[in-house]
Design a protein around this motif. Structure first.
Motif, PDB file in Angstrom:
ATOM      1  N   VAL A 588      17.687 116.738  40.807  1.00  0.00           N
ATOM      2  CA  VAL A 588      16.897 116.844  39.578  1.00  0.00           C
ATOM      3  C   VAL A 588      17.329 115.780  38.578  1.00  0.00           C
ATOM      4  CG1 VAL A 588      16.335 118.355  37.672  1.00  0.00           C
ATOM      5  CG2 VAL A 588      16.535 119.295  39.921  1.00  0.00           C
ATOM      6  N   LEU A 589      18.648 115.530  38.526  1.00  0.00           N
ATOM      7  CA  LEU A 589      19.137 114.503  37.604  1.00  0.00           C
ATOM      8  C   LEU A 589      18.573 113.140  37.964  1.00  0.00           C
ATOM      9  CD1 LEU A 589      21.016 114.473  35.202  1.00  0.00           C
ATOM     10  CD2 LEU A 589      22.857 113.785  36.718  1.00  0.00           C
ATOM     11  N   LEU A 590      18.469 112.886  39.265  1.00  0.00           N
ATOM     12  CA  LEU A 590      17.927 111.608  39.706  1.00  0.00           C
ATOM     13  C   LEU A 590      16.460 111.473  39.317  1.00  0.00           C
ATOM     14  CD1 LEU A 590      19.524 109.499  41.147  1.00  0.00           C
ATOM     15  CD2 LEU A 590      18.650 110.332  43.302  1.00  0.00           C
ATOM     16  N   ILE A 591      15.718 112.581  39.472  1.00  0.00           N
ATOM     17  CA  ILE A 591      14.312 112.561  39.042  1.00  0.00           C
ATOM     18  C   ILE A 591      14.234 112.258  37.552  1.00  0.00           C
ATOM     19  CG2 ILE A 591      12.242 113.955  38.764  1.00  0.00           C
ATOM     20  CD1 ILE A 591      13.007 115.504  41.187  1.00  0.00           C
ATOM     21  N   GLY A 592      15.146 112.901  36.771  1.00  0.00           N
ATOM     22  CA  GLY A 592      15.172 112.639  35.337  1.00  0.00           C
ATOM     23  C   GLY A 592      15.452 111.184  35.040  1.00  0.00           C
ATOM     24  N   LEU A 593      16.375 110.589  35.813  1.00  0.00           N
ATOM     25  CA  LEU A 593      16.716 109.189  35.575  1.00  0.00           C
ATOM     26  C   LEU A 593      15.526 108.287  35.850  1.00  0.00           C
ATOM     27  CD1 LEU A 593      18.828 107.029  34.964  1.00  0.00           C
ATOM     28  CD2 LEU A 593      19.493 107.093  37.350  1.00  0.00           C
ATOM     29  N   VAL A 594      14.840 108.557  36.958  1.00  0.00           N
ATOM     30  CA  VAL A 594      13.677 107.731  37.295  1.00  0.00           C
ATOM     31  C   VAL A 594      12.607 107.858  36.214  1.00  0.00           C
ATOM     32  CG1 VAL A 594      11.764 107.565  38.904  1.00  0.00           C
ATOM     33  CG2 VAL A 594      14.078 107.740  39.753  1.00  0.00           C
ATOM     34  N   LEU A 595      12.389 109.097  35.765  1.00  0.00           N
ATOM     35  CA  LEU A 595      11.402 109.310  34.704  1.00  0.00           C
ATOM     36  C   LEU A 595      11.842 108.670  33.406  1.00  0.00           C
ATOM     37  CD1 LEU A 595       9.607 111.047  36.420  1.00  0.00           C
ATOM     38  CD2 LEU A 595       9.741 112.819  34.716  1.00  0.00           C
ATOM     39  N   ALA A 596      13.153 108.571  33.176  1.00  0.00           N
ATOM     40  CA  ALA A 596      13.636 107.954  31.940  1.00  0.00           C
ATOM     41  C   ALA A 596      13.484 106.449  31.984  1.00  0.00           C
ATOM     42  CB  ALA A 596      15.101 108.324  31.713  1.00  0.00           C
ATOM     43  N   CYS A 597      13.542 105.876  33.180  1.00  0.00           N
ATOM     44  CA  CYS A 597      13.431 104.414  33.261  1.00  0.00           C
ATOM     45  C   CYS A 597      12.055 103.943  32.837  1.00  0.00           C
ATOM     46  CB  CYS A 597      13.684 103.951  34.697  1.00  0.00           C
ATOM     47  SG  CYS A 597      15.390 103.984  35.147  1.00  0.00           S
ATOM     48  N   LEU A 598      11.023 104.735  33.104  1.00  0.00           N
ATOM     49  CA  LEU A 598       9.661 104.283  32.825  1.00  0.00           C
ATOM     50  C   LEU A 598       9.425 103.963  31.349  1.00  0.00           C
ATOM     51  CD1 LEU A 598       7.631 106.667  35.133  1.00  0.00           C
ATOM     52  CD2 LEU A 598       7.903 104.224  35.376  1.00  0.00           C
ATOM     53  N   PRO A 599       9.719 104.910  30.438  1.00  0.00           N
ATOM     54  CA  PRO A 599       9.486 104.579  29.026  1.00  0.00           C
ATOM     55  C   PRO A 599      10.303 103.390  28.559  1.00  0.00           C
ATOM     56  CG  PRO A 599       9.921 106.915  29.273  1.00  0.00           C
ATOM     57  CD  PRO A 599      10.248 106.272  30.580  1.00  0.00           C
ATOM     58  N   VAL A 600      11.549 103.307  29.050  1.00  0.00           N
ATOM     59  CA  VAL A 600      12.397 102.199  28.614  1.00  0.00           C
ATOM     60  C   VAL A 600      11.792 100.878  29.074  1.00  0.00           C
ATOM     61  CG1 VAL A 600      14.670 101.190  28.830  1.00  0.00           C
ATOM     62  CG2 VAL A 600      14.451 103.634  28.606  1.00  0.00           C
ATOM     63  N   ILE A 601      11.323 100.856  30.321  1.00  0.00           N
ATOM     64  CA  ILE A 601      10.729  99.613  30.836  1.00  0.00           C
ATOM     65  C   ILE A 601       9.490  99.237  30.041  1.00  0.00           C
ATOM     66  CG2 ILE A 601       9.564  98.607  32.824  1.00  0.00           C
ATOM     67  CD1 ILE A 601      11.440 100.130  34.591  1.00  0.00           C
ATOM     68  N   VAL A 602       8.655 100.240  29.744  1.00  0.00           N
ATOM     69  CA  VAL A 602       7.442  99.944  28.982  1.00  0.00           C
ATOM     70  C   VAL A 602       7.803  99.426  27.596  1.00  0.00           C
ATOM     71  CG1 VAL A 602       5.475 101.028  27.883  1.00  0.00           C
ATOM     72  CG2 VAL A 602       5.983 101.544  30.238  1.00  0.00           C
ATOM     73  N   SER A 603       8.779 100.049  26.949  1.00  0.00           N
ATOM     74  CA  SER A 603       9.155  99.602  25.600  1.00  0.00           C
ATOM     75  C   SER A 603       9.712  98.197  25.621  1.00  0.00           C
ATOM     76  CB  SER A 603      10.224 100.508  25.010  1.00  0.00           C
ATOM     77  OG  SER A 603       9.857 101.829  25.099  1.00  0.00           O
ATOM     78  N   VAL A 604      10.511  97.920  26.620  1.00  0.00           N
ATOM     79  CA  VAL A 604      11.178  96.618  26.629  1.00  0.00           C
ATOM     80  C   VAL A 604      10.210  95.519  26.989  1.00  0.00           C
ATOM     81  CG1 VAL A 604      12.822  95.294  27.968  1.00  0.00           C
ATOM     82  CG2 VAL A 604      13.497  97.475  27.051  1.00  0.00           C
ATOM     83  N   ALA A 605       9.346  95.778  27.959  1.00  0.00           N
ATOM     84  CA  ALA A 605       8.555  94.683  28.502  1.00  0.00           C
ATOM     85  C   ALA A 605       7.150  94.593  27.941  1.00  0.00           C
ATOM     86  CB  ALA A 605       8.489  94.830  30.016  1.00  0.00           C
ATOM     87  N   GLN A 606       6.621  95.697  27.514  1.00  0.00           N
ATOM     88  CA  GLN A 606       5.198  95.708  27.205  1.00  0.00           C
ATOM     89  C   GLN A 606       4.891  95.626  25.718  1.00  0.00           C
ATOM     90  OE1 GLN A 606       3.346  95.485  29.649  1.00  0.00           O
ATOM     91  NE2 GLN A 606       1.302  96.232  29.170  1.00  0.00           N
ATOM     92  N   ILE A 607       5.556  96.497  24.970  1.00  0.00           N
ATOM     93  CA  ILE A 607       5.190  96.616  23.566  1.00  0.00           C
ATOM     94  C   ILE A 607       5.938  95.572  22.753  1.00  0.00           C
ATOM     95  CG2 ILE A 607       5.081  98.177  21.612  1.00  0.00           C
ATOM     96  CD1 ILE A 607       5.042 100.450  23.476  1.00  0.00           C
ATOM     97  N   ASN A 608       5.249  94.973  21.811  1.00  0.00           N
ATOM     98  CA  ASN A 608       5.911  93.979  20.972  1.00  0.00           C
ATOM     99  C   ASN A 608       6.984  94.624  20.129  1.00  0.00           C
ATOM    100  OD1 ASN A 608       4.040  92.359  22.029  1.00  0.00           O
ATOM    101  ND2 ASN A 608       3.119  91.711  20.110  1.00  0.00           N
ATOM    102  N   CYS A 609       8.143  93.966  20.041  1.00  0.00           N
ATOM    103  CA  CYS A 609       9.209  94.559  19.250  1.00  0.00           C
ATOM    104  C   CYS A 609       8.972  94.259  17.780  1.00  0.00           C
ATOM    105  CB  CYS A 609      10.555  94.024  19.711  1.00  0.00           C
ATOM    106  SG  CYS A 609      10.603  92.246  19.870  1.00  0.00           S
ATOM    107  N   SER A 610       9.587  95.084  16.942  1.00  0.00           N
ATOM    108  CA  SER A 610       9.363  94.958  15.508  1.00  0.00           C
ATOM    109  C   SER A 610       9.869  93.627  15.007  1.00  0.00           C
ATOM    110  CB  SER A 610      10.094  96.047  14.744  1.00  0.00           C
ATOM    111  OG  SER A 610      10.030  97.243  15.414  1.00  0.00           O
ATOM    112  N   LYS A 611       9.102  93.070  14.052  1.00  0.00           N
ATOM    113  CA  LYS A 611       9.552  91.822  13.468  1.00  0.00           C
ATOM    114  C   LYS A 611      10.391  92.048  12.240  1.00  0.00           C
ATOM    115  CE  LYS A 611       6.972  88.797  15.902  1.00  0.00           C
ATOM    116  NZ  LYS A 611       7.066  89.664  17.085  1.00  0.00           N
ATOM    117  N   ALA A 612      10.491  93.280  11.796  1.00  0.00           N
ATOM    118  CA  ALA A 612      11.153  93.506  10.517  1.00  0.00           C
ATOM    119  C   ALA A 612      12.573  94.020  10.669  1.00  0.00           C
ATOM    120  CB  ALA A 612      10.351  94.512   9.692  1.00  0.00           C
ATOM    121  N   CYS A 613      12.964  94.410  11.837  1.00  0.00           N
ATOM    122  CA  CYS A 613      14.292  95.001  11.976  1.00  0.00           C
ATOM    123  C   CYS A 613      14.772  94.808  13.401  1.00  0.00           C
ATOM    124  CB  CYS A 613      14.247  96.500  11.660  1.00  0.00           C
ATOM    125  SG  CYS A 613      13.120  97.400  12.721  1.00  0.00           S
TER     126      CYS A 613
END
Lengths: 747, 189
Positions: A588-613
């Motif tokens: 179950v922990l491994l499933i949680g880890l895999v599910l946790a990687c998805l949002p992090v990957i999307v945030s890092v690679a897809q969405i533009n990071c803030s220009k103000a901070c």
């Protein structure tokens, strides 16, 4: 008739004790003769296989070859011999005497080996004495057995994991920034360049701050907490120029994120591998095998009389259920076509219903998140409690959903008519899915808010009016989830379990009987902490101090759960075995880890990071820092990196991995076949042996004669080697003078 | 050699460390617990043998359904009465310790489960084993059919040469594939 005889003939009666039988090597290895080692028996020094012969030199098969065997193979440590202390002492002295006969080189080698072994053991001892909570876990083990113990050692593992993640983050990201004022370094940061994207209105409170607003800030991560090391937005550093080198903070931030995800993955896989060292030779579910339940069924560490009684009754329950399950399987196999149709239709309807329920829950989480975000941004302060509720609305809805759905699932599964073991697993899978996906839905709704602007497409790539520093906002949501999770665990223990215990103990009414004593339900508890850990993994990128918060949180949860267990609960009726528990937790922990990687990957690679901070002000997305750094490397290194990340390399790697996998699968298949053959051969050998002994006994009965050894020796040329030794050593008459020709045809 | 009056000599301690799987602290703790079982007169006798009834008052053994078998197996007395000296006690703890090898544990487990001491686990042994696990009274035992079904399942899984009994190597083979064995076969003081 000696009680020691082993061989049966067709279960109809024992073969009369034949001294010949006692001489068989396989039988000798089974008997335990305590005083046997007076002649100083040498052990066969093989490192696997039978712990043979505590048998004496009664049947001295070639002592010379065995001596050579000893020298050749690795000598087992004395303490690994299954003998009593006296015998071990004698063995040790014998080895010392022999060691002196060896050359000085071998002596030195042996003593070095022994010294290194001792050193390694001492280090292991010292390290295991450092383990956290040894005394508490020992007490729990004694009272509840190894099933529940596995939950607490899992908790301990998570504390350690979170602490290590925090150390990583701290030493590579936070520490360099902290020591800037104390060294002669200076930092660079791309200042506010006037564009509309880089405006970051301060959210700290001005003027007189009422006390309860501090509490609100502490619990929601806003206000004074927003401009601290806790959140992403505070890391306004681009590069640090130390005297000797330049330290690239954005690169460090990104790499530490990747590193902690990979570290968690490796650690979990390694931990599940050490507990699961089986080669899958047979297609038997080894956790559910009867041998596992019977031979390893009793936890020898239980010291509590009550716990022993409970363990016995739970074992009885489990055995009865498993025996019943066989009957149920038979019933399932006997179903008619019409019944099968009916059951499949029911299952389809119920699964659609489950999907509907899940969709409703996800939609309510989405609505709650949007409402909560609007309320925070509108910034109307109604009163303290209502503000907090608005802040925590997504967490509240998630917790409610995760409370109701397991009850619903456990009711639904009764109608679906699966076998009991499968029912439990399926319900569990549904609960796991529900828990972990609710975080995903929360994040998805957050992102839909963040990337939705009045005029499409957004100027800065995100909604800079509402979310000038969106990473901090996401970090705050994760922080709130973690805090609320802790509050709920604490509140449920104090406000639900204690009263329940008091009711059951003191009141004898129908309510007490219906409610019953609290059971320590391991699966639900594990899901709780895996949920918390998933939040931590997702949130660390946005809230670098979150691992520290989670370490402290799990630290307190250990004590809360321990107190609750010792005082309120009784163990579950259906026992949870340590080994299958470990496998389940880590799965179950491994499933949680895999599910946790998805949002992090999307945030890092897809969405533009803030220009103000934050540290990634210079780049479009957080991922860009990596290609940027690579383009600044020397040419050869760049070429190498481009080669490794090219498609050609990936395809080659993929093909190679496939080939390796096919090879290993083929090998496993071949081993399976060999093992089947060996099994069949063993069965045949056993039958041969019984047949021969039967024959022998019949011949003895028909003509018992005192043996002239010459005939026996002439016959022994054709028989296996151990018969030769019998001829030499054995005096009493069991040998046949003349082979009676008829007896061989008797059956 | 044996235990001196109340203290363990340093040489003896390191010898025990070498001959068992116990650490120094564990040996000292075992010595302390063992001397608590002795009467005042017995404390001065070296190599004293403690009768089984007193050994069974230890909390680690008191609730164990196999306590008598454990004492019989580890006892070195000639009368086979289950009495233990301190060295027998150390052997016991060593076999049940965390760092003992799988082979030692499975060897002693086999001997403990072999109720009639004949070198194999036949259906009588298995029946007694299951009854120990589930309980002594009538309503906590399996019915005759259930027991038969259970024993035939066990033999099907473990009896390789199909002779109706489980011998030591078959037992070790099935134990090596039981994931729970190492964690359950453990006694720590």
């Amino acid at each position: 008739m000696e009680v020691d005889s082993v061989f049966y003939t067709d279960r109809s009666g024992r073969v009369t004790s034949n001294p010949l039988l006692d001489q068989l090597p396989s039988y000798q290895s089974l008997l335990y003769r305590r005083k046997s080692s007076s002649s100083g028996s040498k052990r066969r020094g093989s490192s696997r296989g039978r712990i043979g012969s505590s048998g004496s030199g009664k049947w001295a098969v070639n002592t010379a070859t065995r001596h050579e065997d000893n020298q050749r193979t690795e000598q087992r440590a004395v303490r690994e011999l299954p003998k009593c202390m006296e015998d071990k002492r004698r063995e040790k002295e014998q080895r010392l005497v022999e060691a002196r006969k060896l050359s000085s080189w071998s002596q030195w080698r042996q003593s070095t080996r022994r010294y290194l072994k001792r050193l390694r053991q001492d280090t292991q001892e010292w390290m295991s004495s450092l383990k956290l909570w040894r005394g508490d876990i020992h007490a729990i083990e004694g009272t509840f057995g190894t099933g529940i113990l596995s939950y607490f050692s899992f908790l301990r593992f998570l504390v350690l994991l979170n602490f290590i993640i925090f150390l990583l983050m701290f030493s590579f990201v936070i520490l360099p920034i902290i020591i800037i004022p104390h060294t002669s370094a200076n930092k660079t940061y791309k200042q506010d360049d006037g564009s509309v994207c880089s405006q970051y209105p301060s959210s700290s409170r001005r003027g007189l701050v009422i006390f309860h607003e501090h509490i609100t800030d502490l619990l929601s991560g806003g206000g004074f907490l927003e401009q601290t090391y806790l959140f992403y937005g505070f890391y306004k550093v681009d590069e640090i120029n130390f005297p000797n080198f330049k330290y690239n903070v954005p690169l460090a931030y990104l790499l530490v994120t990747v590193a902690y995800l990979i570290l968690s993955l490796i650690w979990i896989v390694k931990r599940s591998a050490t507990g699961f060292k089986q080669n899958l030779v047979q297609d038997v579910d080894r956790f559910q095998s009867f041998c596992n339940k019977i031979f390893s069924g009793w936890d020898f560490c239980i010291t509590n009389e009550n716990a022993a009684r409970l363990k016995r009754s739970s074992l009885l329950y489990e055995l009865r259920t498993d025996l019943e399950e066989e009957r149920i399987k038979q019933k399932i196999a006997d179903r008619t076509q019409k019944e099968k149709c009916r059951i499949y239709v029911i299952r389809l309807i119920l699964n659609l219903f489950v999907i509907g329920v899940l969709a409703a829950c996800f939609y309510s989480i989405y609505v709650a998140t949007i409402f909560s975000q609007k309320a925070q941004l509108d910034n109307k302060k109604e009163n303290f409690i209502v503000d907090l509720i608005y802040e925590y609305l997504p967490s509240i809805v998630i917790t409610l959903a995760n409370f109701i759905t397991p009850l619903l699932f456990s009711v639904i599964i009764n109608f679906e008519d699966y076998s009991p073991a499968f029912e439990i697993r399926f319900t569990l899978m549904r609960c796991v899915f529900m828990r972990l996906t609710s975080i995903g839905v929360l994040l998805f709704s957050l992102w839909s808010q963040i990337t939705k602007c009045k005029e499409e497409p957004c100027i800065c790539g995100y909604n800079h009016l509402l979310y000038s520093c969106w990473e901090t906002r996401v970090g705050q949501e994760m922080y709130k989830l973690a805090i609320f999770d802790f509050i709920i665990i604490f509140a449920v223990t104090v406000f639900v379990e204690f009263p329940r215990k008091l009711i059951v103990q003191h009141c004898d009414c129908g309510l007490a009987k219906w409610v019953g004593q609290q059971e320590f339900a391991i699966p639900q508890n594990v899901l709780e902490i895996v949920y918390g850990q998933t939040i931590c993994w997702i949130g660390t990128f946005f809230c670098p101090m979150l691992p520290a918060v989670c370490t402290i949180k799990y630290f307190f949860i250990f004590y809360i759960k321990k107190v609750s267990l010792m005082n309120n609960c009784r163990p579950a009726t259906r026992p949870f075995r340590a080994s299958s528990s470990n496998f389940f937790f880590l799965g179950v922990l491994l499933i949680g880890l895999v599910l946790a990687c998805l949002p992090v990957i999307v945030s890092v690679a897809q969405i533009n990071c803030s220009k103000a901070c934050g540290p990634f002000v210079r780049y479009n997305t957080s991922w860009e820092v990596l290609p940027n750094t690579i383009s600044e490397l020397p040419d050869e290194a760049q070429k190498l990196v481009y080669a490794i990340s090219s498609e050609a390399f990936a395809v080659c790697l993929f093909v190679f991995t496939c080939l390796a996998m096919f090879y290993v699968i083929a090998l496993a298949g071949a081993y399976k076949r060999v093992i089947h053959q060996l099994r069949d051969q063993l069965i045949l050998e056993g039958r041969d042996k019984r047949f021969l002994i039967q024959k022998l006994c019949q011949s003895q009965r028909s003509s018992p004669v005192k043996a002239p050894t010459s005939i026996a020796q002439s016959r022994s040329g054709r028989s296996p080697s151990y018969h030769t030794s019998f001829a030499n050593n054995f005096n009493e008459g069991v040998f046949l003078a003349q082979p009676p020709p008829d007896s061989s045809t008797h059956v | 050699m044996g235990t001196t009056a109340s203290q363990l000599g340093k040489e003896l301690l390191s010898e025990y460390q070498e001959l068992t799987f116990l650490t120094k602290q564990e040996i000292l703790l075992a010595h302390k617990r063992f001397t608590e079982l002795l009467t005042r007169e017995e404390k001065d006798i070296p190599n004293v043998r403690v009768p089984m009834e007193r050994i069974l008052t230890l909390p680690e053994l008191k609730s164990n359904p196999f306590r008598k078998r454990i004492c019989y197996v580890f006892s070195t007395s000639e009368h086979k009465d289950g009495s233990l000296t301190f060295e027998d006690f150390l052997d016991l703890l060593s076999a049940f310790s965390d760092s003992a090898t799988m082979e030692i544990k499975s060897h002693y487990a086999f001997r403990i489960f072999d109720f009639d001491d004949d070198g194999t686990l036949d259906s009588d042994d298995l029946q007694k084993l299951v009854n120990c696990l589930t309980g002594e009274t009538d309503d906590t035992q399996l019915t005759f059919e259930e027991m038969k079904q259970l024993i035939s399942n066990i033999l099907e899984e473990s009896d390789i040469d199909k002779d109706g009994t489980v011998n030591l190597s078959e037992f070790q083979h099935v134990i090596s594939r039981s994931p729970d064995f190492v964690s359950s076969f453990k006694i720590v003081l």
